[in-house]
Design an enzyme around this catalytic site. Structure first.
Site, PDB file in Angstrom:
ATOM      1  N   GLY A 218       0.793  -1.216   0.000  1.00  0.00           N
ATOM      2  CA  GLY A 218       0.000   0.000   0.000  1.00  0.00           C
ATOM      3  C   GLY A 218       0.823   1.263   0.000  1.00  0.00           C
ATOM      4  CB  ILE A 219      -0.117   4.633   0.118  1.00  0.00           C
ATOM      5  CG1 ILE A 219       0.532   6.013  -0.026  1.00  0.00           C
ATOM      6  CG2 ILE A 219      -1.377   4.714   0.982  1.00  0.00           C
ATOM      7  CD1 ILE A 219      -0.351   7.011  -0.760  1.00  0.00           C
ATOM      8  N   GLY A 220       2.391   4.709   2.222  1.00  0.00           N
ATOM      9  CA  GLY A 220       2.819   5.174   3.531  1.00  0.00           C
ATOM     10  C   GLY A 220       4.264   4.814   3.818  1.00  0.00           C
ATOM     11  CB  ALA A 221       6.417   5.814   6.643  1.00  0.00           C
ATOM     12  CB  ILE A 222       5.054   0.704   7.296  1.00  0.00           C
ATOM     13  CG1 ILE A 222       5.301   1.269   8.704  1.00  0.00           C
ATOM     14  CG2 ILE A 222       5.247  -0.817   7.294  1.00  0.00           C
ATOM     15  CD1 ILE A 222       4.343   0.748   9.751  1.00  0.00           C
ATOM     16  CD  GLU A 241      -6.766  -1.448  -2.216  1.00  0.00           C
ATOM     17  OE1 GLU A 241      -6.884  -0.356  -1.655  1.00  0.00           O
ATOM     18  OE2 GLU A 241      -7.018  -2.522  -1.643  1.00  0.00           O
ATOM     19  N   GLY A 339      -8.974  -2.681   0.644  1.00  0.00           N
ATOM     20  CA  GLY A 339      -8.755  -4.038   0.157  1.00  0.00           C
ATOM     21  C   GLY A 339      -8.079  -4.951   1.143  1.00  0.00           C
TER      22      GLY A 339
END
Length: 434
Positions: A218-222, A241, A339
Site C-alpha cells: 500500500g501507501i505510507g512510510a512502512i 490494489e 482491500g
C-alpha cells in the site's frame, strides 16, 4: 483515422457547468472518479448549480481535489455517500453531512452493475483518446471504470495530463455523453518520511519476502520502508490494489520483473496509482504497467491465482485475540475497509502465500499501545481473528495463524512496546490463568 469519434468529440464537448446542468437531476445517484483522478471541475460545477438540486446522492472513496461537493452549503442539495474517509471528507463525516457505505473494495463494481447503488451519472476524468478513439482511465481504474460502464450518463473530463495506461482500462470516446476538456496536473503525493521505527519494521517484513514473490503493498512510510529493504531480492512481482513511487524505483533498479508471476507474468498489475509527477510520467504508455477494475485486482479468487502472494497492510489496533481494527477509532469512522480483507483472504488462497499486518507498536507519541486487551467499545472489526497471519511491529514478527487464543495473546504481547507488556500480561493471567 476514422472521423466518426472525432466528430463525436466535437458534438459532445461542453463546459463542466453545462454538462452538470444538462445531465444531473434531483434524486439522481452519482459516482465520482477516484483519488488523484477526481474530476474537480465537475465537483465545482455541481457546487455552482446546487440550488437547482435536491436529494442527489454522490458516491466516492478517496477524493484528492478541492471537495466542493463536501461543503456545508451542499446540505439538502447533494448528499455524499462514501466508502472511505480521508482528510477532505472526515470533517464532513464528523459534522454528520455524509453517510458511510460499508463493503469490501472488490464488491463495489457489483454494487453498480446490480443496482445496489444505481448509477445515474458517472463523473470521471480520462486521458486524451489514442488513434483508435479509446481514452484511458489512467491512474484510477478501480471502481471508476465499472461505474462508467453501468451509468445511464457519463460526464468526462478529458485531461491532457492524465497518463494513458493499458490493461482493462479503456473506454471509447463515443461512450462519453458529455466531454469537458481540461489541462490540469494530477495531484501529487510525495513519499512519506521514513523514520528508524518504520525502517526497522520494513526490515523485519522483508525477511518474510523471497525472490520471485508477488507483492501487494500500500501507501505510507512502512510500505515504502519494506520496498527499500528489498534491494537484494530478484524477480519480484506486483499484483496490488495500488502503488506509489516506491514501486517505480524497484522496477528501475531491476528488483521487480514479474518473471515468476503465475498470473499476468511480466506485468505490474494495479487498480490505482498515486504519487509524484515522475511516477505519472513513468506509467504513461508503459507496456509493463496494466490497470484493471478492482473486482479483478482484489477478488480473493484472482489474488490467490498468484503463487507466493505476499500481502502487506497496516491497522490502527489489534486485540489479544487477533481482531483487527483498521478503519475506525471506537465509534468514529476514520478511513475504510479498502482491500485489506480482500488480500488477506487472497494470500491465504495462494500456494505459498502469506499476509502481513505491519504497524508501529504505539500511537499518540507512545502514549497508547496499538496492541490492546480488547478493542474499544463500538470499534469496527475490519479483519476477523480467523483472517490474520503474520503481525509485525518494530519489536518483532509473530505468526498468529495456527495459534490458540492464549498463544496468540502471548505472541502479540511479545511484540508490544515494553512499557505496555506488564499490563497485557496481567490481562492474559486474568483471562487464561497462570
Amino acid at each position: 483515422m476514422s472521423t466518426t469519434w472525432k466528430e463525436h468529440i466535437a458534438r459532445h464537448t461542453t463546459t463542466a457547468l453545462e454538462a452538470v446542468r444538462s445531465a444531473v437531476k434531483s434524486g439522481d445517484f452519482l459516482v465520482f472518479g477516484h483519488a488523484v483522478a477526481a474530476p474537480s471541475s465537475l465537483s465545482k460545477a455541481l457546487y455552482d448549480d446546487r440550488e437547482r438540486l435536491t436529494d442527489v446522492k454522490a458516491f466516492h472513496m478517496l477524493y484528492f481535489a478541492e471537495p466542493w461537493h463536501l461543503r456545508p452549503e451542499m446540505v439538502g442539495h447533494v448528499h455524499p455517500v462514501l466508502n472511505f474517509l480521508d482528510k477532505n471528507s472526515r470533517p464532513a463525516y464528523l459534522d454528520k453531512r455524509v453517510d458511510y457505505l460499508p463493503c469490501h473494495f472488490h464488491e463495489l463494481p457489483d454494487f453498480f452493475r446490480n443496482g445496489i447503488y444505481p448509477v445515474d451519472v458517472a463523473l470521471i476524468s480520462v486521458s486524451e483518446p489514442n488513434e483508435e478513439g479509446y481514452c484511458s482511465f489512467g491512474v484510477s481504474c478501480d471502481y471508476t471504470k465499472p461505474a462508467a460502464e453501468s451509468a445511464r450518463i457519463v460526464i468526462a473530463e478529458i485531461n491532457k495530463q492524465m497518463p494513458f495506461i493499458g490493461g482493462d482500462n479503456l473506454i471509447h470516446v463515443t461512450k462519453l455523453d458529455y466531454i469537458v476538456p481540461v489541462d490540469r496536473p494530477l495531484v501529487e503525493l510525495p513519499l512519506a518520511p521514513i523514520g528508524p521505527v518504520e525502517q526497522r519494521i520494513g526490515e523485519l517484513c522483508a525477511e518474510l519476502i523471497h525472490d520471485g514473490d508477488t507483492l501487494q503493498i500500500g501507501i505510507g512510510a512502512i510500505p515504502d520502508a519494506v520496498l527499500q529493504s528489498l534491494r537484494e531480492r530478484k524477480d519480484l512481482g506486483l499484483h496490488t490494489e495500488m502503488f506509489t513511487d516506491g514501486v517505480m524505483h524497484m522496477i528501475n533498479s531491476g528488483n521487480v520483473t514479474g518473471e515468476k508471476k503465475t498470473l499476468h507474468p511480466r506485468k505490474v498489475v494495479s487498480s490505482i496509482i498515486m504519487g509524484t509527477k515522475a511516477l505519472y510520467d513513468f506509467v504513461n504508455k508503459n507496456d509493463m504497467i496494466e490497470m484493471y477494475p478492482v473486482d479483478h485486482t482484489n477478488d480473493p479468487y484472482m489474488v490467490g491465482q498468484n503463487d507466493n502472494m505476499v500481502s502487506i497492510n497496516s491497522c490502527l489496533e489489534i486485540d489479544l485475540y487477533g481482531q483487527v481494527a483498521s478503519e475506525a477509532i471506537g465509534l468514529n469512522q476514520y478511513s475504510g475497509t479498502g482491500g485489506q480483507v480482500d488480500y488477506l483472504r487472497g494470500a491465504k488462497r495462494s500456494r505459498g502465500g502469506r499476509s502481513i499486518l505491519a504497524f508501529t507498536s504505539t500511537a499518540k507519541d507512545g502514549a497508547c499501545s496499538r496492541i490492546v486487551p480488547v478493542l474499544p467499545s463500538g470499534a469496527t472489526v475490519t479483519s476477523g481473528r480467523n483472517e490474520v497471519d503474520y503481525i509485525a511491529t518494530e519489536y518483532g514478527v509473530v505468526r498468529l495463524r495456527g495459534l490458540t487464543l492464549r498463544e496468540r495473546a502471548l505472541a502479540l504481547t511479545s511484540i508490544a512496546h515494553p512499557d505496555f507488556r506488564p499490563g497485557l500480561m496481567e490481562v492474559i493471567r486474568e483471562r487464561f490463568g497462570e
